[in-house]
Design an enzyme around this catalytic site. Sequence first.
Site, PDB file in Angstrom:
ATOM      1  N   SER A  38       2.682  -3.312   2.224  1.00 49.13           N
ATOM      2  CA  SER A  38       2.257  -3.259   3.622  1.00 49.13           C
ATOM      3  C   SER A  38       3.449  -3.222   4.572  1.00 49.13           C
ATOM      4  O   SER A  38       4.297  -4.117   4.562  1.00 49.13           O
ATOM      5  CB  SER A  38       1.394  -4.485   3.956  1.00 49.13           C
ATOM      6  N   HIS A  69      -0.204   1.427   5.174  1.00 49.06           N
ATOM      7  CA  HIS A  69      -0.007   2.185   3.939  1.00 49.06           C
ATOM      8  C   HIS A  69      -0.213   3.663   4.272  1.00 49.06           C
ATOM      9  O   HIS A  69      -1.345   4.127   4.459  1.00 49.06           O
ATOM     10  CB  HIS A  69      -0.999   1.739   2.863  1.00 49.06           C
ATOM     11  N   HIS A  91      -5.771  -1.269  -3.913  1.00 46.91           N
ATOM     12  CA  HIS A  91      -6.111  -2.671  -4.122  1.00 46.91           C
ATOM     13  C   HIS A  91      -7.534  -2.814  -4.658  1.00 46.91           C
ATOM     14  O   HIS A  91      -8.400  -1.971  -4.391  1.00 46.91           O
ATOM     15  CB  HIS A  91      -6.033  -3.454  -2.797  1.00 46.91           C
ATOM     16  N   TYR A  93      -9.625  -4.960  -3.514  1.00 52.59           N
ATOM     17  CA  TYR A  93     -10.541  -5.194  -2.392  1.00 52.59           C
ATOM     18  C   TYR A  93     -10.960  -3.918  -1.681  1.00 52.59           C
ATOM     19  O   TYR A  93     -11.905  -3.928  -0.882  1.00 52.59           O
ATOM     20  CB  TYR A  93      -9.949  -6.198  -1.399  1.00 52.59           C
ATOM     21  N   ALA A 121       3.963  -7.523   0.790  1.00 55.06           N
ATOM     22  CA  ALA A 121       3.999  -8.620   1.753  1.00 55.06           C
ATOM     23  C   ALA A 121       3.161  -9.767   1.193  1.00 55.06           C
ATOM     24  O   ALA A 121       2.122  -9.535   0.569  1.00 55.06           O
ATOM     25  CB  ALA A 121       3.434  -8.161   3.096  1.00 55.06           C
ATOM     26  N   MET A 224      -2.125 -10.009  -2.598  1.00 55.28           N
ATOM     27  CA  MET A 224      -3.310  -9.334  -3.127  1.00 55.28           C
ATOM     28  C   MET A 224      -2.966  -8.076  -3.929  1.00 55.28           C
ATOM     29  O   MET A 224      -3.790  -7.168  -4.039  1.00 55.28           O
ATOM     30  CB  MET A 224      -4.253  -8.968  -1.972  1.00 55.28           C
ATOM     31  N   SER A 225      -1.751  -8.031  -4.472  1.00 58.49           N
ATOM     32  CA  SER A 225      -1.336  -6.810  -5.173  1.00 58.49           C
ATOM     33  C   SER A 225      -0.257  -7.130  -6.189  1.00 58.49           C
ATOM     34  O   SER A 225      -0.078  -8.280  -6.576  1.00 58.49           O
ATOM     35  CB  SER A 225      -0.808  -5.779  -4.162  1.00 58.49           C
ATOM     36  N   HIS A 262      -3.526  -9.641   9.918  1.00 55.99           N
ATOM     37  CA  HIS A 262      -2.829  -8.530   9.259  1.00 55.99           C
ATOM     38  C   HIS A 262      -1.800  -7.897  10.195  1.00 55.99           C
ATOM     39  O   HIS A 262      -0.747  -7.440   9.746  1.00 55.99           O
ATOM     40  CB  HIS A 262      -3.835  -7.475   8.783  1.00 55.99           C
TER      41      HIS A 262
END
Length: 297
Positions: A38, A69, A91, A93, A121, A224-225, A262
């Site tokens: 990100s 992205h 991702h 999600y 991030a 989350m990645s 975010h």
Amino acid sequence: MHTRGNCCCCSFEDYKLTTEWLLNQTSHRPKIAVICGSGLGLLAESVTDKQSFRYQDIPNFPITTVPGHEGRLVFGNIKDKSCVFMQGRFHLYEGYSLCKVTFPVRIFKLMGVETIVVTNASGGLCPDFKVGDIMIIKDHINLPGFAGQHPLCGPNDERFGIRFPCMSDAYSKELRRLALDISTELEYTDFVREGVYCMVSGPNFETIAEARMLQILGSDCVGMSIVPEVTVAKHCGLRVLGLSLITNKVSVDYSREEKVHHDEVLHISKMRAEMMQKLVYTLVSRCHLVLPSINTN
């Protein structure tokens, strides 16, 4: 589950078709791949002899849907090193299966890539970490994997790797040492750390109780990645370096009123991206000097 009937939704023919399409479109033959997280797409802007492709134009490629992205695959050279950069990743999600999330990693393997640098991030859990720190990942905790959301579930394709890959050395010690040495040269030691990354599926940020649990488990930051891509890269026999930019402090105190957004993540990423770019640029230009460990898988 990420696959129907516990079978991967991407066939070897899918990987081969995409690889052949890219090889026919570019003369670049990258040995190094960099996945930009990100707000970190700037990492791809330092290359020369640049050639880029939009994800939607590449056969079988997913399309990124997350702000920050860009959704481009960028080929180019850093000094005399041929590289490929992902400006944006995929991702869980977003609704993608894990074989789609990790699809580019296997493409890189078939293209001849030997080393992969993953960036993202994340939120800081370690009390010593500050917003803007860069954490060199020495290990990870794969929480979705504990629940069966794992990119290696289903039949194993021996053309990529063995059934039971070892993950105790997922992040190359040699590349981590090189990154630390370069950080010292660049006078980045005040904000470069080493630590353990924990992956959660998202897309919500963590509750306070969850953050406290992750601290107890030994996590220094959470995101989350990264983990699915690292797992598949290790399965494919690639060397891996992971860098996580701490863009916010995760709250573990019920009395605090701060909330994570975010937009804040993107703002901090933009502020530190130039330094991250210099670190990655220098590392890519020197990583051929680091002898790979013997793969014991």
